[in-house]
Design an enzyme around this catalytic site. Sequence first.
Site, PDB file in Angstrom:
ATOM      1  CE  LYS A  13      -2.232  -0.846   3.882  1.00 16.64           C
ATOM      2  NZ  LYS A  13      -1.693  -2.157   4.305  1.00 16.64           N
ATOM      3  NE  ARG A  86      -5.099  -1.439   9.027  1.00 21.59           N
ATOM      4  CZ  ARG A  86      -3.876  -0.911   8.881  1.00 21.59           C
ATOM      5  NH1 ARG A  86      -3.637   0.321   9.239  1.00 21.59           N
ATOM      6  NH2 ARG A  86      -2.896  -1.637   8.400  1.00 21.59           N
ATOM      7  NE  ARG A 125       7.610  -3.242   6.193  1.00 14.67           N
ATOM      8  CZ  ARG A 125       6.349  -2.842   6.070  1.00 14.67           C
ATOM      9  NH1 ARG A 125       5.946  -2.262   4.964  1.00 14.67           N
ATOM     10  NH2 ARG A 125       5.479  -3.023   7.040  1.00 14.67           N
ATOM     11  NE  ARG A 137       5.591  -1.380  10.778  1.00 17.51           N
ATOM     12  CZ  ARG A 137       4.501  -1.308  10.054  1.00 17.51           C
ATOM     13  NH1 ARG A 137       4.529  -0.737   8.861  1.00 17.51           N
ATOM     14  NH2 ARG A 137       3.362  -1.807  10.496  1.00 17.51           N
ATOM     15  NE  ARG A 148       0.909  -5.168  11.213  1.00 10.95           N
ATOM     16  CZ  ARG A 148       2.162  -5.102  10.744  1.00 10.95           C
ATOM     17  NH1 ARG A 148       3.146  -5.597  11.444  1.00 10.95           N
ATOM     18  NH2 ARG A 148       2.404  -4.523   9.591  1.00 10.95           N
TER      19      ARG A 148
HETATM   20  P1  AMP Z   1       0.349   0.006   9.193  1.00 10.05           P
HETATM   21  O1  AMP Z   1       1.610   0.822   9.160  1.00 10.05           O
HETATM   22  O2  AMP Z   1      -0.686   0.521   8.254  1.00 10.05           O
HETATM   23  O3  AMP Z   1       0.625  -1.467   9.049  1.00 10.05           O
HETATM   24  O4  AMP Z   1      -0.278   0.196  10.667  1.00 10.05           O
HETATM   25  C1  AMP Z   1       0.420  -0.206  11.828  1.00 10.05           C
HETATM   26  C2  AMP Z   1      -0.549  -0.394  12.973  1.00 10.05           C
HETATM   27  O5  AMP Z   1      -1.166   0.864  13.306  1.00 10.05           O
HETATM   28  C3  AMP Z   1      -1.714  -1.329  12.683  1.00 10.05           C
HETATM   29  O6  AMP Z   1      -1.385  -2.694  12.900  1.00 10.05           O
HETATM   30  C4  AMP Z   1      -2.762  -0.844  13.692  1.00 10.05           C
HETATM   31  O7  AMP Z   1      -2.531  -1.325  14.988  1.00 10.05           O
HETATM   32  C5  AMP Z   1      -2.520   0.660  13.688  1.00 10.05           C
HETATM   33  N1  AMP Z   1      -3.390   1.328  12.701  1.00 10.05           N
HETATM   34  C6  AMP Z   1      -3.011   1.926  11.534  1.00 10.05           C
HETATM   35  N2  AMP Z   1      -4.074   2.412  10.881  1.00 10.05           N
HETATM   36  C7  AMP Z   1      -5.161   2.107  11.630  1.00 10.05           C
HETATM   37  C8  AMP Z   1      -6.558   2.304  11.496  1.00 10.05           C
HETATM   38  N3  AMP Z   1      -7.074   2.913  10.413  1.00 10.05           N
HETATM   39  N4  AMP Z   1      -7.363   1.856  12.485  1.00 10.05           N
HETATM   40  C9  AMP Z   1      -6.880   1.232  13.554  1.00 10.05           C
HETATM   41  N5  AMP Z   1      -5.577   0.978  13.754  1.00 10.05           N
HETATM   42  C10 AMP Z   1      -4.712   1.405  12.817  1.00 10.05           C
END
Ligand code: AMP
Length: 195
Positions: A13, A86, A125, A137, A148
């Site tokens: 993404k 989400r 990654r 991360r 996740r």
């Molecule tokens: P990402 O970098 O998009 O993989 O997001 C990392 C983490 O941030 C996710 O596993 C969630 O715990 C949290 N997170 C990111 N975006 C959202 C969202 N729209 N709603 C809820 N949690 C989020």
Amino acid sequence: MNLVIIGLSGAGKGTQADLIAQKYGLQHLSTGEMFRTELEKRSPEGLAAYEYWKEGKWVPDDVTFSLLKLYLDESKSGFILDGFPRTLKQCEILNGYLNKSNQTTDWAIYLQVSPEESLKRLKLRAEKDMVAKGKSRLDETEDVIKKRFQSFIESVEPVLNYYRSQGKLLEVNGERSVEKIFQEIDGQLQQKKLE
Ligand code: AMP
């Protein structure tokens, strides 16, 4: 133009959102990145959100949107949201917010990648980050990645149906090269402009 990009962690993404943002002059807004920045700042919001994301759980909708809203309020040229919405509730919150300024989400791009392929990419990654930065991360251990995936699987269908029912869902096979995927997304967006 306002876009959202939906997909499993590791679907690509962020990479595609960067390319689309560049081409269409949009702001790339990643809620995951916002949470990581807030944690680095040790802000109360960042620390509270970390309790969720360190376990692979979604951060509550209201907490997530109150942070995103700060960026949306500043955004003037259109955006591509990476990692938001989400949940169905987040779709509705975003829609309500945009409606107030007579805006909408124009298209939702769904990047389809299998959990097996995503897991492979996320492991790669994490390895690359370890070499380049000496750290990866905090939520990129196999156990948290799998949680996740589970969070995603539990919440994504209503989000896809929300945009599908409005005729706004663009589905893209994400298991190809970065260039090919971008070409297809770009092509679909150009096509939609002509319709
Ligand atoms: P990402 O970098 O998009 O993989 O997001 C990392 C983490 O941030 C996710 O596993 C969630 O715990 C949290 N997170 C990111 N975006 C959202 C969202 N729209 N709603 C809820 N949690 C989020």
